[in-house]
Design a protein around this motif. Structure first.
Motif, PDB file in Angstrom:
ATOM      1  N   UNK A 122      38.014  21.557  22.749  1.00 13.08           N
ATOM      2  CA  UNK A 122      37.858  20.928  21.444  1.00 13.08           C
ATOM      3  C   UNK A 122      37.829  21.993  20.353  1.00 13.08           C
ATOM      4  N   UNK A 123      38.083  21.552  19.146  1.00 15.08           N
ATOM      5  CA  UNK A 123      37.996  22.463  18.009  1.00 15.08           C
ATOM      6  C   UNK A 123      36.576  23.042  17.934  1.00 15.08           C
ATOM      7  N   UNK A 124      35.585  22.257  18.293  1.00 13.77           N
ATOM      8  CA  UNK A 124      34.198  22.731  18.288  1.00 13.77           C
ATOM      9  C   UNK A 124      34.024  23.888  19.268  1.00 13.77           C
ATOM     10  N   UNK A 125      34.659  23.796  20.452  1.00 14.14           N
ATOM     11  CA  UNK A 125      34.585  24.893  21.431  1.00 14.14           C
ATOM     12  C   UNK A 125      35.120  26.192  20.820  1.00 14.14           C
ATOM     13  N   UNK A 126      36.238  26.082  20.106  1.00 14.81           N
ATOM     14  CA  UNK A 126      36.856  27.257  19.486  1.00 14.81           C
ATOM     15  C   UNK A 126      35.955  27.806  18.382  1.00 14.81           C
ATOM     16  N   UNK A 127      35.415  26.909  17.558  1.00 14.87           N
ATOM     17  CA  UNK A 127      34.554  27.354  16.464  1.00 14.87           C
ATOM     18  C   UNK A 127      33.286  28.037  16.954  1.00 14.87           C
ATOM     19  N   UNK A 128      32.795  27.628  18.116  1.00 11.17           N
ATOM     20  CA  UNK A 128      31.576  28.236  18.655  1.00 11.17           C
ATOM     21  C   UNK A 128      31.780  29.696  19.047  1.00 11.17           C
ATOM     22  N   UNK A 129      33.001  30.086  19.477  1.00 10.61           N
ATOM     23  CA  UNK A 129      33.234  31.477  19.887  1.00 10.61           C
ATOM     24  C   UNK A 129      33.825  32.335  18.780  1.00 10.61           C
TER      25      UNK A 129
END
Length: 192
Positions: A122-129
């Motif tokens: 998810x975009x959230x997964x990418x934003x977290x890293x």
């Protein structure tokens, strides 16, 4: 970080798993309950042969059920899901995944590994890293391990006209264009 390429974060390293799936015959109520139970924003839809045939997102429920004032217990997943599902290989880089999401205008990708569904990115997964990646690059530059990239003229990004990546966008009338589209637009304006 991936063992063989420590400077590249791959999809497998940050994807969400296990994948929560539903059947096409399930109802929107079933989907909503699963999303609430697992605190997730989407479920993938499995077909008759266990293949991934669609995805149901919170947005699908809002636009296809709530906005139309339909009764969720009467609407099936097959009527609610988006298809086709956009996929990416688990060994792809996070940068490739972000570009694919941007190009296809989606916020979630089904992650495939050896022909099977392995996770969801998810975009959230990418934003977290992303902050950690930025910190790592900054630190490497500061201690001299990474050479600063030479300054480029122009901007990098996706062309607003052809939607292809360009390292030298130009701004024209409030939109960003690659060199080819800028030339084409200039030729079209000269003809008028």
């Amino acid at each position: 970080m991936h063992e063989t390429e420590p400077e590249v974060v791959v999809v497998r390293d940050i994807m969400s798993r296990p994948v929560v799936t539903v059947k096409e015959s399930d109802t929107a109520v079933d989907v909503a309950r699963l999303m609430a139970k697992h605190n997730i924003g989407c479920v993938l839809v499995s077909g008759k042969r266990s293949e991934t045939v669609g995805i149901v997102t919170e947005r699908d429920i809002v636009q296809r059920i709530a906005a139309k004032n339909l009764l969720p217990s009467k609407v099936t997943v097959s009527e609610t899901m988006s298809k086709p599902v956009i996929t990416i290989q688990s060994r792809a880089s996070v940068t490739e995944a972000a570009k694919l999401m941007n190009q296809r205008k989606v916020r979630r990708l089904a992650v495939m590994e050896d022909g099977k569904l392995a996770g969801v990115l998810t975009m959230k997964d990418i934003l977290e890293v992303t902050p950690a990646i930025i910190d790592l690059v900054s630190e490497k530059t500061r201690v001299g391990l990474e050479r600063p990239r030479p300054a480029r003229s122009g901007l990098s990004g996706y062309c607003d006209e052809c939607e292809m990546w360009s390292d030298s966008l130009v701004q024209k009338d409030g939109i960003f264009l690659c060199q080819d589209c800028a030339k084409d637009l200039g030729s079209a304006e000269e003809e008028n």
